[in-house]
Design a protein around this motif. Structure first.
Motif, PDB file in Angstrom:
ATOM      1  N   GLN A  84     -21.872 -41.729  41.790  1.00  0.00           N
ATOM      2  CA  GLN A  84     -21.169 -41.722  40.499  1.00  0.00           C
ATOM      3  C   GLN A  84     -21.090 -43.138  39.921  1.00  0.00           C
ATOM      4  O   GLN A  84     -21.260 -43.331  38.719  1.00  0.00           O
ATOM      5  CB  GLN A  84     -19.766 -41.134  40.647  1.00  0.00           C
ATOM      6  N   MET A  85     -20.841 -44.113  40.785  1.00  0.00           N
ATOM      7  CA  MET A  85     -20.738 -45.494  40.313  1.00  0.00           C
ATOM      8  C   MET A  85     -22.077 -45.977  39.756  1.00  0.00           C
ATOM      9  O   MET A  85     -22.113 -46.669  38.740  1.00  0.00           O
ATOM     10  CB  MET A  85     -20.249 -46.393  41.451  1.00  0.00           C
ATOM     11  N   GLU A  86     -23.163 -45.603  40.397  1.00  0.00           N
ATOM     12  CA  GLU A  86     -24.492 -45.964  39.888  1.00  0.00           C
ATOM     13  C   GLU A  86     -24.713 -45.368  38.494  1.00  0.00           C
ATOM     14  O   GLU A  86     -25.241 -46.038  37.607  1.00  0.00           O
ATOM     15  CB  GLU A  86     -25.578 -45.474  40.852  1.00  0.00           C
ATOM     16  N   ASP A  87     -24.305 -44.116  38.312  1.00  0.00           N
ATOM     17  CA  ASP A  87     -24.443 -43.470  37.001  1.00  0.00           C
ATOM     18  C   ASP A  87     -23.586 -44.172  35.951  1.00  0.00           C
ATOM     19  O   ASP A  87     -24.017 -44.367  34.811  1.00  0.00           O
ATOM     20  CB  ASP A  87     -24.053 -41.993  37.071  1.00  0.00           C
ATOM     21  N   ILE A  88     -22.377 -44.532  36.330  1.00  0.00           N
ATOM     22  CA  ILE A  88     -21.472 -45.195  35.390  1.00  0.00           C
ATOM     23  C   ILE A  88     -21.974 -46.590  35.032  1.00  0.00           C
ATOM     24  O   ILE A  88     -21.891 -47.020  33.882  1.00  0.00           O
ATOM     25  CB  ILE A  88     -20.033 -45.240  35.960  1.00  0.00           C
ATOM     26  N   GLN A  89     -22.533 -47.301  36.006  1.00  0.00           N
ATOM     27  CA  GLN A  89     -23.067 -48.643  35.736  1.00  0.00           C
ATOM     28  C   GLN A  89     -24.294 -48.593  34.819  1.00  0.00           C
ATOM     29  O   GLN A  89     -24.567 -49.542  34.104  1.00  0.00           O
ATOM     30  CB  GLN A  89     -23.414 -49.354  37.049  1.00  0.00           C
ATOM     31  N   ALA A  90     -25.039 -47.477  34.851  1.00  0.00           N
ATOM     32  CA  ALA A  90     -26.216 -47.325  33.996  1.00  0.00           C
ATOM     33  C   ALA A  90     -25.840 -46.919  32.575  1.00  0.00           C
ATOM     34  O   ALA A  90     -26.703 -46.849  31.697  1.00  0.00           O
ATOM     35  CB  ALA A  90     -27.174 -46.293  34.593  1.00  0.00           C
ATOM     36  N   ALA A  91     -24.569 -46.645  32.343  1.00  0.00           N
ATOM     37  CA  ALA A  91     -24.084 -46.209  31.027  1.00  0.00           C
ATOM     38  C   ALA A  91     -23.133 -47.248  30.448  1.00  0.00           C
ATOM     39  O   ALA A  91     -22.509 -48.008  31.178  1.00  0.00           O
ATOM     40  CB  ALA A  91     -23.362 -44.865  31.160  1.00  0.00           C
ATOM     41  N   ASP A  92     -23.023 -47.238  29.137  1.00  0.00           N
ATOM     42  CA  ASP A  92     -22.028 -48.089  28.492  1.00  0.00           C
ATOM     43  C   ASP A  92     -21.095 -47.288  27.596  1.00  0.00           C
ATOM     44  O   ASP A  92     -20.300 -47.843  26.855  1.00  0.00           O
ATOM     45  CB  ASP A  92     -22.671 -49.248  27.725  1.00  0.00           C
ATOM     46  N   ALA A  93     -21.211 -45.957  27.683  1.00  0.00           N
ATOM     47  CA  ALA A  93     -20.342 -45.091  26.883  1.00  0.00           C
ATOM     48  C   ALA A  93     -20.176 -43.752  27.587  1.00  0.00           C
ATOM     49  O   ALA A  93     -21.032 -43.337  28.367  1.00  0.00           O
ATOM     50  CB  ALA A  93     -20.933 -44.871  25.484  1.00  0.00           C
ATOM     51  N   VAL A  94     -19.049 -43.104  27.289  1.00  0.00           N
ATOM     52  CA  VAL A  94     -18.745 -41.773  27.807  1.00  0.00           C
ATOM     53  C   VAL A  94     -18.570 -40.845  26.602  1.00  0.00           C
ATOM     54  O   VAL A  94     -17.898 -41.198  25.640  1.00  0.00           O
ATOM     55  CB  VAL A  94     -17.438 -41.772  28.636  1.00  0.00           C
ATOM     56  N   LEU A  95     -19.191 -39.675  26.666  1.00  0.00           N
ATOM     57  CA  LEU A  95     -19.056 -38.659  25.627  1.00  0.00           C
ATOM     58  C   LEU A  95     -18.302 -37.485  26.219  1.00  0.00           C
ATOM     59  O   LEU A  95     -18.627 -37.033  27.324  1.00  0.00           O
ATOM     60  CB  LEU A  95     -20.439 -38.215  25.140  1.00  0.00           C
ATOM     61  N   MET A  96     -17.280 -37.002  25.505  1.00  0.00           N
ATOM     62  CA  MET A  96     -16.438 -35.928  26.022  1.00  0.00           C
ATOM     63  C   MET A  96     -16.080 -34.945  24.923  1.00  0.00           C
ATOM     64  O   MET A  96     -16.020 -35.315  23.755  1.00  0.00           O
ATOM     65  CB  MET A  96     -15.112 -36.498  26.544  1.00  0.00           C
ATOM     66  N   GLY A  97     -15.777 -33.738  25.350  1.00  0.00           N
ATOM     67  CA  GLY A  97     -15.100 -32.789  24.497  1.00  0.00           C
ATOM     68  C   GLY A  97     -13.607 -33.049  24.614  1.00  0.00           C
ATOM     69  O   GLY A  97     -13.155 -33.854  25.445  1.00  0.00           O
ATOM     70  N   ARG A  98     -12.831 -32.355  23.826  1.00  0.00           N
ATOM     71  CA  ARG A  98     -11.383 -32.584  23.807  1.00  0.00           C
ATOM     72  C   ARG A  98     -10.725 -32.281  25.161  1.00  0.00           C
ATOM     73  O   ARG A  98      -9.846 -33.008  25.604  1.00  0.00           O
ATOM     74  CB  ARG A  98     -10.730 -31.745  22.695  1.00  0.00           C
ATOM     75  N   GLY A  99     -11.133 -31.209  25.819  1.00  0.00           N
ATOM     76  CA  GLY A  99     -10.528 -30.856  27.100  1.00  0.00           C
ATOM     77  C   GLY A  99     -10.761 -31.925  28.154  1.00  0.00           C
ATOM     78  O   GLY A  99      -9.840 -32.316  28.875  1.00  0.00           O
ATOM     79  N   THR A 100     -11.988 -32.404  28.261  1.00  0.00           N
ATOM     80  CA  THR A 100     -12.291 -33.467  29.226  1.00  0.00           C
ATOM     81  C   THR A 100     -11.535 -34.731  28.859  1.00  0.00           C
ATOM     82  O   THR A 100     -10.985 -35.413  29.728  1.00  0.00           O
ATOM     83  CB  THR A 100     -13.804 -33.729  29.283  1.00  0.00           C
ATOM     84  N   TYR A 101     -11.490 -35.047  27.570  1.00  0.00           N
ATOM     85  CA  TYR A 101     -10.748 -36.233  27.137  1.00  0.00           C
ATOM     86  C   TYR A 101      -9.286 -36.148  27.573  1.00  0.00           C
ATOM     87  O   TYR A 101      -8.730 -37.114  28.106  1.00  0.00           O
ATOM     88  CB  TYR A 101     -10.821 -36.414  25.614  1.00  0.00           C
TER      89      TYR A 101
END
Length: 183
Positions: A35-52
């Motif tokens: 999960q940390m590798e995936d997060i380090q490869a990203a600079d943004a998170v996209l969510m729907g309202r429920g996940t947010y």
């Protein structure tokens, strides 16, 4: 062009909701590292309202570890027509034309955009050719509860996927990575 990577936990019987019943027994250092590798490869998170709502309640109170600090500092995009004043820092609400907004976001410079859960936002992106990768974290458990709205396999457009990777974790979780087939 930026990619949108969906990462979704699911049980063997297709449950993606009510994770408090089944998911936490499988959290370990190996899963956290991926999960940390995936997060380090990203600079943004996209969510729907429920996940947010779930993430905004949990992550801002966590500090001092690499994952929490990364989540809290990243740009966050929430698809919602009801959220008007997000309190979690660096949050932008997408309240109109999700498809057009995400298509533009993907053309901007930056790293991958990660999203969690497979609800209406992910389904809309998949249907419109905007979802680049799906990682299904299949947990070795039959939960035996839930209804259709709690399952990955809900009504929607049929989509063909190509398996591009698989990884079996010591916990028994299997991470299956797919790319949508663009017709």
């Amino acid at each position: 062009m930026r990619r949108i990577i969906n990462s979704t936990y699911m049980s063997l019987d297709g449950l993606i909701e009510r994770m408090e019943l089944w998911h936490f027994d499988y959290l370990d250092d190996e899963a956290t590292q991926i999960q940390m590798e995936d997060i380090q490869a990203a600079d943004a998170v996209l969510m729907g309202r429920g996940t947010y709502d779930v993430f905004a309640k949990a992550w801002p109170t966590r500090t001092g570890n690499e994952m929490a600090d990364r989540f809290n500092s990243m740009a966050k995009y929430v698809a919602s027509t009801t959220l008007t004043d997000p309190e979690w820092n660096n949050t932008t609400v997408i309240d109109s034309d999700l498809v057009e907004t995400i298509a533009k976001l993907k053309t901007q410079p930056g790293q991958d955009i990660i999203m969690y859960g497979f609800g209406p936002v992910a389904q809309t992106l998949l249907e419109n050719g905007l979802l680049d990768e799906i990682k299904l974290w299949v947990h070795p458990i039959l939960v035996g509860t839930g209804n259709l709205s709690d399952m990955l396999f809900s009504e929607g457009s049929a989509s063909k996927l190509n398996l591009v990777g698989n990884r079996a974790l010591g916990s028994g979780v299997v991470v299956l990575t797919y790319h949508p087939v663009i017709a």
